[in-house]
Design an enzyme around this catalytic site. Structure first.
Site, PDB file in Angstrom:
ATOM      1  N   VAL A   1      56.530  34.418  51.266  1.00  0.00           N
ATOM      2  CA  VAL A   1      55.881  33.463  50.381  1.00  0.00           C
ATOM      3  C   VAL A   1      56.860  32.909  49.358  1.00  0.00           C
ATOM      4  CG1 VAL A   1      53.615  34.548  50.600  1.00  0.00           C
ATOM      5  CG2 VAL A   1      55.175  35.321  48.808  1.00  0.00           C
TER       6      VAL A   1
ATOM      7  N   ASN B   1      36.522  40.252  36.790  1.00  0.00           N
ATOM      8  CA  ASN B   1      35.798  39.874  38.009  1.00  0.00           C
ATOM      9  C   ASN B   1      34.348  40.322  38.023  1.00  0.00           C
ATOM     10  OD1 ASN B   1      38.280  38.982  38.844  1.00  0.00           O
ATOM     11  ND2 ASN B   1      38.603  40.598  40.332  1.00  0.00           N
TER      12      ASN B   1
ATOM     13  N   ALA C   1      42.521  40.222  27.863  1.00  0.00           N
ATOM     14  CA  ALA C   1      42.394  38.768  27.994  1.00  0.00           C
ATOM     15  C   ALA C   1      41.568  38.158  26.865  1.00  0.00           C
ATOM     16  CB  ALA C   1      41.762  38.421  29.345  1.00  0.00           C
TER      17      ALA C   1
ATOM     18  N   TYR D   1      41.538  38.774  23.724  1.00  0.00           N
ATOM     19  CA  TYR D   1      42.155  38.687  22.401  1.00  0.00           C
ATOM     20  C   TYR D   1      42.741  37.295  22.151  1.00  0.00           C
ATOM     21  CZ  TYR D   1      41.747  43.764  22.614  1.00  0.00           C
ATOM     22  OH  TYR D   1      41.270  45.046  22.733  1.00  0.00           O
TER      23      TYR D   1
ATOM     24  N   SER E   1      42.959  38.647  39.027  1.00  0.00           N
ATOM     25  CA  SER E   1      44.300  39.233  39.117  1.00  0.00           C
ATOM     26  C   SER E   1      45.258  38.291  39.821  1.00  0.00           C
ATOM     27  CB  SER E   1      44.262  40.540  39.914  1.00  0.00           C
ATOM     28  OG  SER E   1      43.811  41.602  39.141  1.00  0.00           O
TER      29      SER E   1
END
Length: 523
Positions: free
Chosen positions: A177, A250, A259, A261, A311
């Site tokens: 990738v 999720n 996340a 904050y 994620s």
């Protein structure tokens, strides 16, 4: 007696649910409990030890200590006026759901074609570790630490961290990738174990390590419930100049932490139709959205696979941050504090203003400011000139220097060269790149460190780059890699700046443009 309420073994299933340990797991007064102790001022390890505590970590990034203490000691220390709070060393889990897809939606390939590949940027991947021997990652590995096993080998024993790393910076080669920022370097910091769970103390220790080792951006595809100590660690990393990015979660409900904050960029996940994934958490904390459904990326053991989750969305944003950090913000009105470098607040403002609005008009709870857009973020920076305040100037007599000003000295280049290098993949493809090297000296030939050299790539590659000279006065620039190229890599120095000096290109003794031909091909 006021007791600090501590719920033990509260396992935070970051993406899906919260699982609380049964009541039988509550310890007696003599059993040691893992906690985070946050001090009002300087940490006091001796105080913790004197109360029967076993210290796990003493942090720099936040005045706190991770330790294990008997419950009765916790009760006593909680009353100490020098201690701000004591909280459980909670458990976090990696944010993954099933399996993920590509970088084209965030316009990373078009950005790389301009010469912006994340070169020189350091990304800290705080996760389950990374398979740093993977052929798509090994070249960019800078080191790290394993806080789960307490050693210098942060190898991934789960797969999650390796998958995240591939999306950020899978190198540009014939196999596997392509990452968003294929030339960025990365630190692997293993905070989560083989089951995908991490203690907050290990996460904070990883943040601490990243800040102390000069990381430019931290990516965390994990999270759980709020923690004041974790919040302070994120805030202090941000205030130290590190951009912090984390997964929104999720559960399909509220945004998780870190996340949530203010100092952290919270990322939600979208599918191939630019629609929020049903399981992606949402709320006013969401700042940006990115692809997170069926993303193909690196897996341990030189393999590849699909995963889905916020994620997987998070490393897309992290990679775009690395691309933006590799551009030159000096001289533009985006450099809000006029220090010549990107700061976290400036990065966030740029990503917000250039995101593709895909939800309700303007900022919304599902997509934040919109889908992150790498090409828009790095484009037209030269069209954002700095706004100068008008200043009335008075020219002194020719024989009189301005009062209080120091004489300006000259500097020039003592050396400028460009070389090429390459690797061969699958016995048939050549991947070539160029490295430009410049040396800055003063009029006496002494090397000058801290000088900012700006230049343009042309020929086979294109793009404007800048970097600062080291203690030897040397600066290097690596171009993007190209498959089977035939032609010239050309590098032109367009400017050199350093306080107290003026650049005299006429003293170089050679042209400011150098080139190197590449003609190797395999039949």
């Amino acid at each position: 007696m006021n007791r600090l309420p501590i719920t033990l073994l509260m396992i935070v299933s970051i993406l899906l649910s919260f699982v609380v340990a049964p009541a039988s797991a509550v310890p007696n007064d003599d059993e040691k409990v893992p906690v985070l102790i946050k001090f009002k001022g300087k940490t006091d390890a001796q105080l913790v030890k004197a109360n029967g505590g076993s210290i796990k970590y003493e942090y720099d990034v936040v005045p706190a200590i991770a330790a294990e203490l008997p419950q009765k000691a916790i009760d006593a220390l909680y009353k100490n006026p020098n201690i701000e709070l004591i909280e459980p060393d909670r458990i976090a889990q990696i944010t993954e759901e099933t399996i993920p897809w590509g970088i084209t939606r965030v316009n990373a390939p078009a950005t790389q074609a301009l010469g912006f590949t994340g070169s020189g940027i350091k990304v800290a991947v705080i996760d389950t570790g990374v398979d740093y021997n993977h052929p798509d990652l090994a070249a960019n590995y800078l080191g790290g630490y394993d806080y789960v096993n307490d050693d210098n080998y942060p190898m991934d024993d789960h797969s999650h961290g390796t998958h995240v790393a591939g999306t950020v910076l899978g190198i540009d080669n014939e196999i596997g990738v392509l990452g968003v920022a294929p030339n960025a370097g990365f630190y692997a910091l293993k905070a989560a174990d083989s089951t995908g769970y991490a203690t907050y103390s290990d996460i904070i220790a990883s943040i601490n390590w990243a800040v102390n080792n000069g990381a430019d951006v931290i990516t965390m595809s994990l999270g759980g419930s709020p923690s004041s100590t974790l919040e302070a660690a994120c805030d202090n990393a941000y205030n130290s100049g590190v951009v912090v990015v984390a997964a929104a979660g999720n559960s399909g409900g509220a945004v998780i932490y870190p996340a949530g904050y203010d100092s952290v960029i919270a990322v939600s996940a979208t599918d191939s139709n630019n629609v929020k994934a049903s399981w992606s958490s949402y709320g006013p904390e969401v700042e940006l959205a990115a692809p997170g459904v069926s993303i193909y990326s690196t897996m341990p053991g030189s393999s590849y696979g699909y995963k889905s989750g916020t994620s997987m969305a998070t490393p897309h944003v992290t990679g775009v941050v690395a691309l933006l950090l590799s551009t030159d913000v000096s001289g533009t009105n985006l450099d809000l504090d006029k220090d010549g470098t990107w700061d976290p607040a400036e990065v966030r403002a740029r990503l917000q203003s250039t995101a593709t609005d895909i939800g309700a008009s303007g900022q919304d709870d599902y997509y934040g400011y919109g889908l992150v857009n790498a090409l828009a973020a790095v484009s037209d920076l030269e069209q954002a000139p700095a706004v100068e305040d008008p200043v009335e100037t008075v020219t002194p007599p020719a024989d009189e220097a301005p009062a209080g000003d120091s004489p300006v000295e000259e500097m020039h280049l003592s050396d400028l060269s460009v070389t090429t290098d390459y690797s061969v993949k699958a016995n048939k493809h050549v991947f070539a790149y160029a490295i430009a090297t410049a040396t800055v000296v003063d009029v006496d030939g002494n090397p000058l460190s801290g000088a900012t050299v700006t230049g343009d790539w042309s020929g086979l590659v294109s793009g404007t780059v800048s970097a600062v000279t080291d203690s030897s006065g040397v600066v290097t620039f690596q171009s993007a890699q190209l498959k089977n190229p035939l032609g010239s890599f050309i590098f032109t120095v367009t400017g050199v700046t350093l306080d107290g000096y003026t650049y005299n290109s006429g003293a170089n003794g050679f042209e400011s443009e150098v080139s190197a031909d590449f003609t190797l091909s395999l039949k």
